[in-house]
Design an enzyme around this catalytic site. Sequence first.
Site, PDB file in Angstrom:
ATOM      1  N   GLU A 766       0.689  -1.124  -0.117  1.00  0.00           N
ATOM      2  CA  GLU A 766       0.105   0.168  -0.119  1.00  0.00           C
ATOM      3  C   GLU A 766       0.897   1.062   0.105  1.00  0.00           C
ATOM      4  O   GLU A 766       1.745   1.562   0.795  1.00  0.00           O
ATOM      5  CB  GLU A 766      -0.872  -0.171   1.316  1.00  0.00           C
ATOM      6  CG  GLU A 766      -1.914  -1.233   1.345  1.00  0.00           C
ATOM      7  CD  GLU A 766      -2.952  -0.913   0.256  1.00  0.00           C
ATOM      8  OE1 GLU A 766      -3.276  -0.124  -0.464  1.00  0.00           O
ATOM      9  OE2 GLU A 766      -3.572  -2.249  -0.109  1.00  0.00           O
ATOM     10  N   CYS A 800      -2.398   9.051   4.074  1.00  0.00           N
ATOM     11  CA  CYS A 800      -2.327   8.604   2.554  1.00  0.00           C
ATOM     12  C   CYS A 800      -3.648   8.819   1.892  1.00  0.00           C
ATOM     13  O   CYS A 800      -3.807   9.122   0.907  1.00  0.00           O
ATOM     14  CB  CYS A 800      -1.758   7.339   2.361  1.00  0.00           C
ATOM     15  SG  CYS A 800      -2.783   5.998   3.292  1.00  0.00           S
TER      16      CYS A 800
END
Length: 1004
Positions: A766, A800
């Site tokens: 990720e 994020c």
Amino acid sequence: MLSSLFRRKPVPAAPASSNGATSGTPVHSTDLEPRTLEIGRELLSLARANQAGLLSKQFWQDKLMNWSMKDPQFKIQLFRFVDTFPALRDPDAVHEHLVDYLSQPGLTLPPGLSLGLAAGGLAKGLLTRTVTSQIQTMAANFIAGTDAISALPVLRNRWDRSIAFSVDLLGEACVSQLEVDEYRRRYLDLVETLPARVAAFPASALLETDHLGPVPRTNVSIKISALSAKTDPIDFEGSLNQTLESILPILLSAKKHGVLVNFDMEHHALKDLTLELFIRCCERVDFHAGIAMQAYLRSGDADAKRIIDWSRRTGRIVTVRLVKGAYWDFETIHADQQGWPCPVWAAKRDTDACFERMSASFIAALPTSAGQGGTKLALGSHNLRSIAASLSQLQARGLPPAAIELQMLHGMADALKSVAVDRSLRLREYVPVGQMIPGMAYLVRRLLENTSNESWLRAGFLDDASESTLLASPHAAATPDTTPAARARRHQLTPLTFNVPGVDLPFSSEPLRDFSDAAQRAAFAAAIATTTFPDVPISATPADTDRALATAAELFPTFRHSDPAARARVLLGAANLLRAHRDALSALIVRENGKNWRNADADVAEAIDFCDYYARTALDLFTPRRLGRYTGELNEVLHEPRGVCVVIPPWNFPLAIAAGMVVAALVTGNTVILKPAEQTPAIARRLVDLLHTALAAENLPVAAVQFLPGQGETVGAYLVRDPRVSVIAFTGSRDVGLDILTAAAPQSPFSPGFSAPAELKHVVCEMGGKNAIIVDTSADLDEAVLGVRDSAFGFSGQKCSACSRVIVVGNLHDAFLARLVESSRTLVVGDPAHPGTDLGPVIDAAAADKILHYIHLGQSEGKPELAVLRPDLGKRYIGPHIFSTIQPHHRLFTDEIFGPVLSVVRATDFAHALTLANQSPYKLTGGVYSRKPAHLALARKLFSVGNLYLNRPITGALVARQPFGGFGLSGTGTKAGGADYLRHFTHARVVTENTMRRGFAPED
């Protein structure tokens, strides 16, 4: 007649107390039930004989309102359109949205309306004008004017009809100091303008006196949320002090002009703050004071006692406007979403019962002379049963009708008002004043009340409910809280004694701390004050790394065959340990990571969720599952662990993401090496310690999880390239993620010296995001401004999932930008240990340098709209930065910055906005604020991100509810916290057996 009833012999009152006031023990409701019913029957009979105005049959037979009560789906879409209507700037937009809302699947329309929607040309214009006129008329029924002067004709009309007033400024959100200043100016306008004008109204002994003497002609209601842009109970004292300073000029002016100022109650989260602010204001300024109190709150009785005890102790006389409450739906939904105890009564009769109990308490506390402290009572209800119960309590105390006041909403219950006036009861209308856009939420609440199946007015004047039904006593055992949140709480309190977890107890999100609760604030503050974080050296050497790999590889063949149920119990045990140390862990995150209170608490709660959820989903994964049903053939799929798993978490979620990846690997039977982020090793160390405790409790080897603090460039690089590693779980930057993916890939078989690996490494990767929120022309600006602000600047933009691009459609751009800038200006940059801090320091000096570089770049690429730096605190304290006129080719539009830097981009239309949003190669999160169903549907179809959020912030994904992860340059498409996540840590195997023997096979 009612007036004669009050001359009957009263029920004996309680003896006088030492301060001269009649003792505050109310007469029990059952003793007064016959009298309550007698008064209620008379009131109901008179009201039904005098039906007129908004609550008459004529009103209910209006086509739109009538249909909304018959068809719940039509009601939802109609009221949503009404909510959107003020934001629509031309007839074409009105018609387009109306057609969109009323063309939703499953909706049945009135015949005339369906024809109008299908028509074009003149018929289209006629329909638009008709609907526009009806909405404006409905609003005018409830809203008296835009300001003090424009409202005067309505106020004079009511006064001439023997109805007093309390003026309220409409508005549901105040998001900046500029808006606070404007609200305060408007409140001062009411306080300073109305008294002189109202003084010219004719004298009215009924409206201007009570049993103690004169009462102010002018009443003004205020909302504390409109008088501070930082009304947040998490910083209780800071919010109190800021709001107190904001409200003082209004109270001093009210004292000068003889105006009663009533503090309205809003959402439950502000209840204690409002009560405390009211008390402090009363102790500082001797003004005519009033406060609204809500009977739909389970704390109603205790809240009443608090105000009564304070008023008697201080000798202060204050007026209490007792209401049932206007936010029941919000409070129940919000509590359920958060997993908190529901603060409101579950059933309407419980609210009605609480209203009668609170009313009785306030009546018992009514002062009988001006020298006594106590509470005057204003009954805010349209329910004749509730009114009758209070009148019987008043008579039981031997006090005249003038000792209490009836209050009803402007534009409603005209029949009841006529009865009150005819019987010489003092009546006051709650009169909203303001523009339609801020008033729309108020209007929708009123429409919901009128059309509710539980509306007393609807039952009494439309449905013609029986007298016995309408006047029935609400007093009985309280209805238990049966919401999903309540059920989940009961599950969580059940001891974990079963052998196979996941069967008996469903997963439920760990509730976040409710910082409106004083006890939770105090516990968290104590943890902050006492917690320090240890120095955990980042000192692993290549030799340490090799030993960790050897240990993990040697242990795996045994650990892989451990009981899956035992591994699941390890996770449940870890979850319980995390709960037990929750505040201390949060405090450690605050100290080491720089998160503020809410973000730190959410980090721990998410770690708990990962443990609880993966414990449950793992068992199904390790239970063989049959595929198909064919006689003579048995097909089963089963899973087995992969091997040694290296976990490399980021620093921005030092506990949650680390825990999620580690326990996913552990519960699936892999051995784990955790290499923490260099910036946050202490939290990772605590996580491993807790996991070791949980492993030991199940007699499983603690070496199944190893802690290896080292530099990424050395230790991390060594780990991901070692052939003994089978799985790499990484969350972090794009460049490191791509390097890991490259390093994990085998050498090309066509390169010299190629040697085939024993197995292919699996990478759960990720990476970052360049996330966009689209703000459409029909967006709710209050929600959009706060949603974008919090998504962009929460944890200093170091998520994020954070919003770094906001794309605003059409002519909404300038208004949105102006409000966003001023709202962001209110955010506090400072020490995250302080509860009032919004943004703490960025993670380290290198991060600060990168962010400052982009801020400098933004000054040449775009137009700086907001720049907040705190050099007095140090270079790492970087506040919100907003740049407008950013273009798609600018680096601020394309590069991931990972800091509090937001680009504002203008789009010509919604399709253009989607094109701009999708232009980034990152595909992590995105959001849309729009109230146009067709645009929300288009976003669902075309907005290319892993997690799309509609009309809410784009950060804060919850385990099992919003499985998190993106694609493109944002990652490999795994969904942390989702049902399939654990599969990435296993191999799937299918076993097929021929079960036929000599022509015979089991039937199943």
